[in-house]
Write an enzyme that holds these catalytic residues in place. Structure first.
Site, PDB file in Angstrom:
ATOM      1  N   CYS A  52     -31.487 -33.255  35.888  1.00 27.37           N
ATOM      2  CA  CYS A  52     -31.176 -31.908  35.432  1.00 27.37           C
ATOM      3  C   CYS A  52     -29.697 -31.656  35.746  1.00 27.37           C
ATOM      4  O   CYS A  52     -29.270 -31.861  36.884  1.00 27.37           O
ATOM      5  CB  CYS A  52     -32.060 -30.878  36.135  1.00 27.37           C
ATOM      6  N   ASP A 106     -35.749 -35.817  36.054  1.00 23.04           N
ATOM      7  CA  ASP A 106     -36.660 -35.553  34.951  1.00 23.04           C
ATOM      8  C   ASP A 106     -37.210 -36.890  34.489  1.00 23.04           C
ATOM      9  O   ASP A 106     -36.472 -37.872  34.390  1.00 23.04           O
ATOM     10  CB  ASP A 106     -35.927 -34.863  33.787  1.00 23.04           C
ATOM     11  N   GLU A 127     -30.636 -54.562  19.876  1.00 21.75           N
ATOM     12  CA  GLU A 127     -31.211 -55.609  20.710  1.00 21.75           C
ATOM     13  C   GLU A 127     -31.941 -54.929  21.869  1.00 21.75           C
ATOM     14  O   GLU A 127     -31.408 -54.022  22.504  1.00 21.75           O
ATOM     15  CB  GLU A 127     -30.096 -56.536  21.206  1.00 21.75           C
ATOM     16  N   GLU A 185     -33.178 -31.911  25.600  1.00 22.36           N
ATOM     17  CA  GLU A 185     -32.775 -31.914  24.192  1.00 22.36           C
ATOM     18  C   GLU A 185     -31.503 -32.722  23.986  1.00 22.36           C
ATOM     19  O   GLU A 185     -31.347 -33.401  22.967  1.00 22.36           O
ATOM     20  CB  GLU A 185     -32.569 -30.469  23.700  1.00 22.36           C
TER      21      GLU A 185
END
Length: 151
Positions: A50, A57, A73, A92
């Protein structure tokens, strides 16, 4: 073969970057550019931080794409995704950054990235982003998949 494809990561000792590292991404030639087909990567151990609290997260990242001339790859993709571990970015932002870096690397016909983030503070976030090549059937696919996402 690795030398033919100009791949630097595959078959070598793994060095993990300590922060966001798009430079580790590598591509190789699609051996079937005349075919439309899906490629899916699942990364169930994605972590980032965060940017406000510094708390970790956790997420599963799904990357689906229809290649054109180049393909990512897989080892370089793994190293790239792991480089987010100490990087501060909102959920996001993570999925959009991943998508944009892969577009820059491969210029795919179509790509979508979904983040299934585990709950923190009693809420979970599942951001989705996608892209289709402009002025092509893939642009129409991107619009359709975006507007029908999660129906």
């Amino acid at each position: 073969m690795r030398e033919q494809e100009n791949l630097q990561q595959l078959g070598k000792t793994t060095v993990y970057k300590q922060d966001y590292a798009p430079e580790v991404l590598e591509a190789f030639d699609n051996k079937h550019p005349e075919n439309d087909y899906w490629v899916r990567f699942n990364c169930p151990e994605f972590t980032s931080l965060c940017p406000i609290t510094g708390q970790p997260d956790f997420a599963t990242i799904h990357i689906d794409y229809i290649p054109d001339i180049k393909m990512v790859e897989s080892k370089s993709l793994k190293l790239y995704l792991f480089s987010f571990r100490n990087h501060g970015a909102f959920h996001e932002d993570c999925v959009n950054i991943i998508m944009k870096d892969l577009i820059k690397l491969m210029n795919p016909n179509y790509i979508e990235v979904t983040g299934i983030f585990t709950p923190r503070g009693g809420i979970s976030i599942y951001p989705f982003c996608n892209y289709g090549k402009p002025d092509s059937k893939y642009e129409a696919l991107a619009e359709k998949r975006l507007f029908e996402h999660n129906r």
